[in-house]
Design a protein around this motif. Structure first.
Motif, PDB file in Angstrom:
ATOM      1  N   LYS A  72       0.833  -1.202   0.000  1.00 42.84           N
ATOM      2  CA  LYS A  72       0.000   0.000   0.000  1.00 42.84           C
ATOM      3  C   LYS A  72       0.868   1.253   0.000  1.00 42.84           C
ATOM      4  O   LYS A  72       0.631   2.198  -0.766  1.00 42.84           O
ATOM      5  CB  LYS A  72      -0.906  -0.025   1.236  1.00 42.84           C
ATOM      6  N   ASN A  76       1.347   4.120  -2.855  1.00 44.97           N
ATOM      7  CA  ASN A  76       1.197   5.549  -2.555  1.00 44.97           C
ATOM      8  C   ASN A  76       2.402   6.339  -3.042  1.00 44.97           C
ATOM      9  O   ASN A  76       2.268   7.429  -3.609  1.00 44.97           O
ATOM     10  CB  ASN A  76       1.034   5.748  -1.042  1.00 44.97           C
ATOM     11  N   PRO A 157      -9.711   9.271   2.640  1.00 52.29           N
ATOM     12  CA  PRO A 157      -8.715   8.511   1.854  1.00 52.29           C
ATOM     13  C   PRO A 157      -8.637   8.932   0.400  1.00 52.29           C
ATOM     14  O   PRO A 157      -7.594   8.799  -0.236  1.00 52.29           O
ATOM     15  CB  PRO A 157      -9.209   7.057   1.986  1.00 52.29           C
ATOM     16  N   GLU A 158      -9.742   9.455  -0.147  1.00 49.95           N
ATOM     17  CA  GLU A 158      -9.753   9.824  -1.563  1.00 49.95           C
ATOM     18  C   GLU A 158      -8.960  11.094  -1.839  1.00 49.95           C
ATOM     19  O   GLU A 158      -8.534  11.322  -2.978  1.00 49.95           O
ATOM     20  CB  GLU A 158     -11.193  10.017  -2.055  1.00 49.95           C
ATOM     21  N   SER A 247      -3.710   5.870   3.752  1.00 50.21           N
ATOM     22  CA  SER A 247      -3.925   6.379   2.391  1.00 50.21           C
ATOM     23  C   SER A 247      -2.892   7.406   1.974  1.00 50.21           C
ATOM     24  O   SER A 247      -2.683   7.629   0.772  1.00 50.21           O
ATOM     25  CB  SER A 247      -5.328   6.987   2.275  1.00 50.21           C
ATOM     26  N   SER A 248      -2.232   8.053   2.936  1.00 46.71           N
ATOM     27  CA  SER A 248      -1.216   9.050   2.596  1.00 46.71           C
ATOM     28  C   SER A 248       0.150   8.686   3.155  1.00 46.71           C
ATOM     29  O   SER A 248       1.051   9.526   3.185  1.00 46.71           O
ATOM     30  CB  SER A 248      -1.627  10.435   3.116  1.00 46.71           C
TER      31      SER A 248
END
Length: 297
Positions: A72, A76, A157-158, A247-248
């Motif tokens: 993941k 990213n 997260p988007e 997510s980041s």
């Protein structure tokens, strides 16, 4: 071979090594030895109070490849690099071309472009936190004027990784602009005069003369941008801490987390070795494939 020639050759060799020794000592202390020590540490298990560290070979790398969080984070970082590198370089080139043109207030324009670069990372992160804060942030206030609702830019997260990308582009474009601006000022003015005599347009002059002559600078900036894309950590501490739901989270923050949050130094060392290997391969490909097309005589 005479004794005098041998003595002169030996003196030149000694002088050469003396000149190289400061750089060799610095590189050995801060680059070569840490790299070898990190590689060696990646072959051992995590040490605890009850269980000492043991040699486990490549098991750390196997555990790393089986970790979904690693993939993941790697995804990213690829997206982050794929967005920030080309946009930052293109924006830096445009800003340099504009700042190098004959316009009023050119000094102020250059200062404005370069100001984000001199800001400390923590200060820049806090500044953009003021922009991104829901309801009271600058972005939500502006969007509210046109009837758009509040958006949690860093909490979704988007949008969290894209928000980090915007901060990086804003921070690095001015830094890269300085190199382009310096390169533009080394281009002989006679080339522009010859292009004007031939009736070439500004776009033709830029595309056929300026851009090819800037290729060495572009390659230098590209390598630096690649390195910068895997060493971002300051902004993440302030803005997202790698969330939400990873997510980041980027690779250097992941390495820090493994080492200092989970106290798993061998896994952090294995991740570092992989990052160094990938950077080395990509840099070698860049120089090998682009070097022949970069330098013009």
């Amino acid at each position: 071979m005479t004794d005098a020639f041998r003595i002169a050759t030996r003196r030149r060799a000694i002088h050469g090594w003396l000149l190289l020794s400061p750089a060799l000592v610095m590189l050995s202390t801060f680059a070569f030895y840490p790299s070898v020590a990190t590689l060696w540490a990646s072959f051992f298990s995590r040490e605890t109070r009850r269980r000492p560290s043991e040699f486990i070979g490549l098991n750390n790398y196997r555990f790393l490849f089986e970790d979904p969080t690693f993939w993941k984070v790697a995804g990213n970082n690829l997206l982050y690099a794929g967005v920030t590198i080309p946009i930052s370089i293109a924006l830096a080139l445009v800003m340099a071309l504009w700042a190098n043109s004959k316009i009023p207030g050119k000094s102020f324009l250059r200062t404005a472009y370069f100001t984000p670069t001199v800001l400390p990372m923590i200060a820049a992160g806090n500044l953009w936190l003021f922009f991104y804060t829901p309801d009271i942030g600058v972005l939500d206030q502006l969007f509210g004027l046109v009837g758009l609702g509040s958006m949690n830019w860093l909490g979704r997260p988007e949008t969290s990784l894209w928000a980090i990308c915007i901060v990086t582009i804003w921070k690095e474009s001015g830094f890269f602009m300085i190199f382009y601006l310096a390169a533009l000022q080394t281009i002989p003015p006679e080339l522009k005069e010859a292009a004007d005599i031939e009736g070439a347009s500004r776009w033709t002059y830029t595309r056929r003369i300026v851009l090819p002559l800037l290729m060495p600078t572009t390659l230098f900036i590209l390598v630096n941008a690649l390195i910068n894309s895997v060493k971002l950590i300051d902004h993440l501490f302030i803005l997202t801490k790698g969330g939400p739901s990873d997510s980041s989270k980027l690779i250097l923050y992941y390495i820090w987390e493994l080492s200092f949050a989970f106290f798993d130094s061998p896994m952090a060392a294995a991740t570092t070795v992989l990052v160094l290997a990938v950077l080395g391969i990509v840099a070698a490909l860049q120089f090998g494939l682009l070097d022949r097309r970069t330098h013009y005589q």
